[in-house]
Design a protein around this motif. Structure first.
Motif, short mmCIF file in Angstrom:
data_model
loop_
_atom_site.label_atom_id
_atom_site.label_comp_id
_atom_site.label_asym_id
_atom_site.label_seq_id
_atom_site.Cartn_x
_atom_site.Cartn_y
_atom_site.Cartn_z
N ALA A 69 35.80 40.91 49.54
CA ALA A 69 37.37 40.91 49.66
C ALA A 69 37.61 40.85 48.18
O ALA A 69 39.11 40.51 48.15
CB ALA A 69 37.94 39.79 50.38
N ASP A 70 37.29 40.54 47.24
CA ASP A 70 37.88 39.99 45.94
C ASP A 70 38.46 41.72 45.83
O ASP A 70 37.60 42.71 45.24
CB ASP A 70 36.90 39.76 44.16
CG ASP A 70 37.00 39.60 43.70
OD1 ASP A 70 38.09 39.62 43.54
OD2 ASP A 70 36.26 39.11 42.83
N PRO A 71 39.62 40.95 45.41
CA PRO A 71 40.37 42.29 45.08
C PRO A 71 40.29 43.39 43.72
O PRO A 71 40.74 44.05 43.17
CB PRO A 71 42.11 41.43 45.11
CG PRO A 71 42.08 41.11 44.67
CD PRO A 71 41.15 40.09 45.59
N ALA A 72 39.57 41.79 42.67
CA ALA A 72 39.23 42.54 41.50
C ALA A 72 38.06 43.43 41.07
O ALA A 72 37.62 43.90 40.48
CB ALA A 72 39.63 41.68 40.37
N ARG A 73 37.09 43.31 41.89
CA ARG A 73 36.05 44.53 42.60
C ARG A 73 35.87 45.56 42.91
O ARG A 73 37.03 45.38 44.31
CB ARG A 73 34.89 43.41 42.72
CG ARG A 73 34.82 42.65 41.83
CD ARG A 73 33.51 42.05 42.80
NE ARG A 73 32.51 40.91 42.09
CZ ARG A 73 31.68 40.94 41.34
NH1 ARG A 73 31.12 41.42 41.39
NH2 ARG A 73 31.10 39.96 40.81
N VAL A 74 35.97 46.56 42.65
CA VAL A 74 35.82 47.73 43.22
C VAL A 74 34.32 48.39 43.82
O VAL A 74 33.37 47.55 43.38
CB VAL A 74 35.69 49.08 42.40
CG1 VAL A 74 35.60 50.79 43.17
CG2 VAL A 74 37.17 49.15 41.87
N ALA A 80 31.88 55.38 53.52
CA ALA A 80 33.04 53.74 53.36
C ALA A 80 33.38 53.38 54.37
O ALA A 80 34.08 52.35 55.21
CB ALA A 80 34.32 53.69 52.36
N ARG A 81 34.26 54.65 55.22
CA ARG A 81 34.81 54.70 57.11
C ARG A 81 34.03 53.70 57.26
O ARG A 81 34.75 52.87 58.48
CB ARG A 81 35.47 56.15 56.94
CG ARG A 81 35.62 55.86 58.13
CD ARG A 81 35.88 57.94 59.17
NE ARG A 81 36.11 57.19 60.78
CZ ARG A 81 36.82 58.69 60.81
NH1 ARG A 81 36.87 59.60 60.73
NH2 ARG A 81 36.91 58.80 62.46
N PHE A 82 32.89 53.87 57.56
CA PHE A 82 31.93 52.68 58.90
C PHE A 82 32.00 51.64 58.06
O PHE A 82 31.97 50.92 58.87
CB PHE A 82 30.48 54.05 58.87
CG PHE A 82 29.68 54.04 59.75
CD1 PHE A 82 29.63 53.34 60.95
CD2 PHE A 82 28.94 52.52 59.33
CE1 PHE A 82 28.61 52.88 61.99
CE2 PHE A 82 27.98 51.87 59.86
CZ PHE A 82 27.35 52.06 61.13
N ALA A 95 36.37 45.28 52.34
CA ALA A 95 36.24 45.16 51.10
C ALA A 95 36.06 46.15 50.45
O ALA A 95 35.80 47.12 50.36
CB ALA A 95 34.53 45.11 51.04
N ALA A 96 37.56 45.86 50.00
CA ALA A 96 38.51 47.00 49.23
C ALA A 96 38.71 46.41 47.80
O ALA A 96 38.98 44.99 48.00
CB ALA A 96 39.31 46.97 49.84
N PRO A 97 39.02 47.19 47.05
CA PRO A 97 39.47 48.56 46.45
C PRO A 97 38.30 49.09 46.87
O PRO A 97 37.31 49.14 46.64
CB PRO A 97 40.19 48.30 46.02
CG PRO A 97 39.79 47.45 44.16
CD PRO A 97 39.27 46.48 45.39
N VAL A 98 38.41 50.48 47.13
CA VAL A 98 37.44 51.20 47.71
C VAL A 98 36.95 52.46 46.49
O VAL A 98 37.92 53.07 45.99
CB VAL A 98 37.86 51.63 48.95
CG1 VAL A 98 36.62 52.76 49.40
CG2 VAL A 98 36.93 50.62 49.93
N PHE A 99 35.38 53.45 45.86
CA PHE A 99 35.40 54.49 45.83
C PHE A 99 33.68 54.67 46.61
O PHE A 99 33.25 54.25 47.17
CB PHE A 99 34.59 54.14 44.60
CG PHE A 99 34.65 55.58 44.15
CD1 PHE A 99 35.31 55.93 42.75
CD2 PHE A 99 33.32 56.68 44.12
CE1 PHE A 99 35.39 57.47 42.29
CE2 PHE A 99 32.97 57.45 43.71
CZ PHE A 99 33.84 58.46 42.68
N TYR A 182 41.17 56.82 49.38
CA TYR A 182 40.39 55.46 49.32
C TYR A 182 41.19 54.57 49.24
O TYR A 182 41.28 53.83 50.61
CB TYR A 182 39.50 55.70 47.59
CG TYR A 182 38.85 56.34 47.41
CD1 TYR A 182 38.32 56.99 48.74
CD2 TYR A 182 38.62 56.23 45.49
CE1 TYR A 182 37.39 58.36 47.66
CE2 TYR A 182 38.46 57.53 45.44
CZ TYR A 182 37.27 58.25 46.06
OH TYR A 182 36.31 59.02 46.02
N GLU A 183 42.32 54.41 49.23
CA GLU A 183 43.10 53.90 49.16
C GLU A 183 44.19 53.54 51.13
O GLU A 183 44.03 52.40 51.75
CB GLU A 183 44.75 53.69 48.95
CG GLU A 183 44.68 53.49 47.40
CD GLU A 183 45.74 53.59 46.32
OE1 GLU A 183 46.80 54.61 46.95
OE2 GLU A 183 45.89 53.06 45.72
#
Length: 205
Positions: A69-74, A80-82, A95-99, A182-183
């Motif tokens: 859940a850490d917003p500072a970690r990609v 990712a959808r699943f 569990a974002a932000p996402v790549f 991603y967002e």
């Protein structure tokens, strides 16, 4: 390089700072029916950590939840959808932000329709990964070495793939488009869980 196996939570302090490669293994493809069995995570330093959840687990994993859940970690995923849906449904965190390497591949490898992890790793990194254990029983009381190695391999290459795919996205002028996708992914996962998995709410029909 080592694969570490943990029960019910990630030990504190085992991950370095920065982006994290993340994957999940479940009992099937229907999130609310098929329980989350395993979360794989790597900081890209060469080690992979596998967190197994047993049948009847309360999914009380404070250390794992904190890093996811850490917003500072990609968080780097392949599809990712699943994984976002499984993590949110069972662990209760976004569990974002996402790549997402699959989305990036679809945006830049438009010369092919083959966007599975095995194919992308082979083409872009010149490495080979086995998919032999893809459909195995992840809810078994014990996971064998082949299962553990397969699970670890799903996060082993994601950091390197992200670097190559970022270069391609920037070269083709599609980085902003990828970032916007991603967002949206956490919302797409919520739509899946809410009953719109097979419906395109943006279509005319």
């Amino acid at each position: 390089m080592a694969v570490y196996f943990h029960e019910e939570d990630l030990p504190e302090g085992v991950l370095a700072d920065g982006p994290l490669a993340v994957d999940t293994e479940t009992m099937g493809l229907i999130t609310h029916r098929d329980r989350l069995c395993l979360v794989q995570i790597s900081d890209g330093g060469g080690d992979e950590h596998l967190v197994r959840f047993a049948k009847g687990s309360a999914y009380d994993a404070p250390n794992l939840k904190a890093v996811l859940a850490d917003p500072a970690r990609v968080k780097i995923y392949h599809y990712a959808r699943f994984d976002l849906a499984a993590i949110q449904y069972y662990l209760g965190v976004v569990a974002a932000p996402v790549f997402c390497t699959k989305i990036a591949s679809k945006l830049v490898r438009t010369y092919t329709d083959r966007h599975g992890l095995k194919m992308i790793v082979s083409e872009l990194l010149g490495a080979d990964i086995s998919k032999q254990q893809q459909s195995s029983d992840w809810g078994a009381p014990e996971l064998n070495e082949a299962q553990r190695d397969y699970a670890a391999s799903d996060v082993r290459f994601l950091h390197r793939l992200r670097e190559v795919l970022i270069e391609r996205l920037e070269r083709e002028g599609r980085m902003e488009l990828a970032q916007a996708a991603y967002e949206f992914l956490p919302t797409r996962a919520q739509l899946d869980m809410a009953g719109w998995a097979d419906k395109d709410i943006f279509s005319h029909e």
